[in-house]
Design a protein around this motif. Structure first.
Motif, PDB file in Angstrom:
ATOM      1  N   TRP A 275     -19.838 -54.969   9.354  1.00 19.03           N
ATOM      2  CA  TRP A 275     -18.870 -54.943   8.345  1.00 19.03           C
ATOM      3  C   TRP A 275     -17.619 -55.890   8.803  1.00 19.03           C
ATOM      4  O   TRP A 275     -16.976 -56.367   7.881  1.00 19.03           O
ATOM      5  CB  TRP A 275     -18.486 -53.447   8.125  1.00 19.03           C
ATOM      6  N   LEU A 276     -17.170 -55.699  10.219  1.00 16.06           N
ATOM      7  CA  LEU A 276     -15.770 -56.396  10.436  1.00 16.06           C
ATOM      8  C   LEU A 276     -16.197 -58.025  10.414  1.00 16.06           C
ATOM      9  O   LEU A 276     -15.149 -58.627   9.749  1.00 16.06           O
ATOM     10  CB  LEU A 276     -15.452 -55.814  11.752  1.00 16.06           C
ATOM     11  N   SER A 277     -17.015 -58.247  10.756  1.00 19.03           N
ATOM     12  CA  SER A 277     -17.381 -59.804  10.668  1.00 19.03           C
ATOM     13  C   SER A 277     -17.366 -60.048   9.042  1.00 19.03           C
ATOM     14  O   SER A 277     -17.140 -61.376   8.718  1.00 19.03           O
ATOM     15  CB  SER A 277     -18.595 -60.283  11.264  1.00 19.03           C
ATOM     16  N   ILE A 278     -18.033 -59.598   8.218  1.00 16.93           N
ATOM     17  CA  ILE A 278     -18.242 -59.635   6.957  1.00 16.93           C
ATOM     18  C   ILE A 278     -16.714 -59.820   6.315  1.00 16.93           C
ATOM     19  O   ILE A 278     -16.506 -60.816   5.241  1.00 16.93           O
ATOM     20  CB  ILE A 278     -19.033 -58.811   6.216  1.00 16.93           C
ATOM     21  N   PHE A 279     -15.991 -58.961   6.466  1.00 17.18           N
ATOM     22  CA  PHE A 279     -14.582 -58.681   5.807  1.00 17.18           C
ATOM     23  C   PHE A 279     -13.648 -59.504   6.234  1.00 17.18           C
ATOM     24  O   PHE A 279     -12.628 -59.940   5.553  1.00 17.18           O
ATOM     25  CB  PHE A 279     -14.159 -57.169   5.749  1.00 17.18           C
ATOM     26  N   THR A 280     -13.971 -60.229   7.509  1.00 14.49           N
ATOM     27  CA  THR A 280     -13.191 -61.274   7.826  1.00 14.49           C
ATOM     28  C   THR A 280     -13.600 -62.764   7.789  1.00 14.49           C
ATOM     29  O   THR A 280     -12.867 -63.695   8.680  1.00 14.49           O
ATOM     30  CB  THR A 280     -12.758 -61.052   9.373  1.00 14.49           C
ATOM     31  N   SER A 281     -14.341 -62.707   7.048  1.00  9.26           N
ATOM     32  CA  SER A 281     -15.079 -64.129   7.045  1.00  9.26           C
ATOM     33  C   SER A 281     -14.708 -64.771   5.770  1.00  9.26           C
ATOM     34  O   SER A 281     -14.669 -64.308   4.615  1.00  9.26           O
ATOM     35  CB  SER A 281     -16.661 -63.962   6.610  1.00  9.26           C
TER      36      SER A 281
END
Length: 330
Positions: A275-281
């Protein structure tokens, strides 16, 4: 189903050789998935056209609409259109603001379930949720001509419920595809299934305008009855011929089953969503904004276009469908 049971099932299919029905089961999923998405947009679109026939155009216009007739004076044509579109169905004195509230009510419910639809699909079964969403929307569509007679508030509540039921269809269909689409056929299956939304949009727009202009079942109520019945009939075929996954289908052939043998190597418990990587992409947010812009333009077009043709250009509902077909051809 445990991995051992799946291995035993695979061996059983390999020994069976062939089964009477040789039509690949994934083809059936694609065909019924296409028709399901067709129904999704057909039942979403029909009100945008039917509301033109539901409104009493003989009533006095609110002050905020008078400028429309100053810009597009066509009183003679408008009176002719009103005479031609007379039907036995009741009409309602809804101003433009009320009409927009009615059409927009669908998306209040839709916004909620489209977000949690993926979770619900994993919890209750994707193919069950997809079928139930369309079936419940079909039932509510059939109840529309009755509910609208109870008053504006019940009608708006019904539209919100339709949005809640239909919001789960897109996430659940994506989950169905993840189970039924072999690795080398995912793009093809996805394109065919979701092309049903575009075709359903065009067909519903055209057919609804035609149904509202004839005396079948009283005029505009037929636009809800026809597509509601089609949705219920589709649900019967979906329940009979579609299963949750290829591993649970009782009559899948051994050749087709081998296409999915590698799909169970990774357990669902081992999958973790970053989730963190998705929403910071940045590319992710670029796709979100692009989709929001496209969806907004598309939604405004197919929901507001019939009202614009009727109120600003003074076209009768049966001419509205002809103008839309011409725009699609252009």
């Amino acid at each position: 189903m445990s991995p051992e049971q799946k291995v035993n099932l695979e061996m059983q299919f390999l020994r069976s050789g062939h089964l009477p029905c040789q039509l690949p089961k994934r083809f059936i999923v694609v065909i019924l998935g296409f028709l399901g998405m067709f129904n999704v947009y057909a039942m979403r679109m029909n009100l945008s056209v039917a509301i033109v026939a539901m409104v009493n155009t003989n009533s006095s216009l609110p002050e905020n609409n008078t400028l429309l007739y100053t810009e597009c004076p066509a009183e003679d044509r408008r009176e002719e259109a009103i005479t031609e579109s007379e039907s036995k169905a009741p009409r309602y004195n809804w101003d433009s603001v009320t009409q927009n509230h009615i059409i927009g009510a669908f998306f209040y419910g839709y916004f909620i379930t489209v977000i949690i639809g993926g979770y619900l699909a994993e919890k209750f079964g994707a193919h069950k949720l997809f079928g139930a969403g369309i079936f419940m929307t079909s039932i509510l569509t059939l109840l529309t001509p009755i509910t609208v007679q109870w008053g504006l508030i019940p009608f708006i509540i019904l539209r919100v419920l339709e949005g809640l039921c239909e919001g789960v269809t897109f996430p659940s269909m994506a989950s169905v595809e993840s189970r039924w689409a072999p690795k080398m056929e995912r793009s093809r299956m996805h394109s065919i299934i979701f092309s049903g939304t575009l075709i359903g949009n065009v067909v519903s727009f055209s057919v609804s305008g035609w149904l509202c202009s004839i005396d079948l079942l009283g005029g505009w109520p037929s636009a809800f009855y026809v597509f509601g019945v089609i949705g219920c009939a589709w649900y019967l075929f979906w329940c009979v011929f579609v299963y949750e996954s290829p591993f649970k289908h009782p009559s899948i052939t051994s050749d087709e089953f081998m296409l999915y043998k590698d799909s169970t190597k990774i357990s669902k418990k081992q999958l973790k969503v970053p989730w963190l990587s998705i929403f910071t992409s940045i590319p992710f947010w670029a796709m979100v904004l692009a989709f929001m812009g496209g969806f907004f333009a598309d939604t405004i077009t197919y929901t507001e276009l019939p009202l614009y043709f009727s109120s600003a250009l003074h076209n009768d509902v049966k001419y509205v469908r002809l103008v839309y077909i011409h725009l699609c051809q252009v």
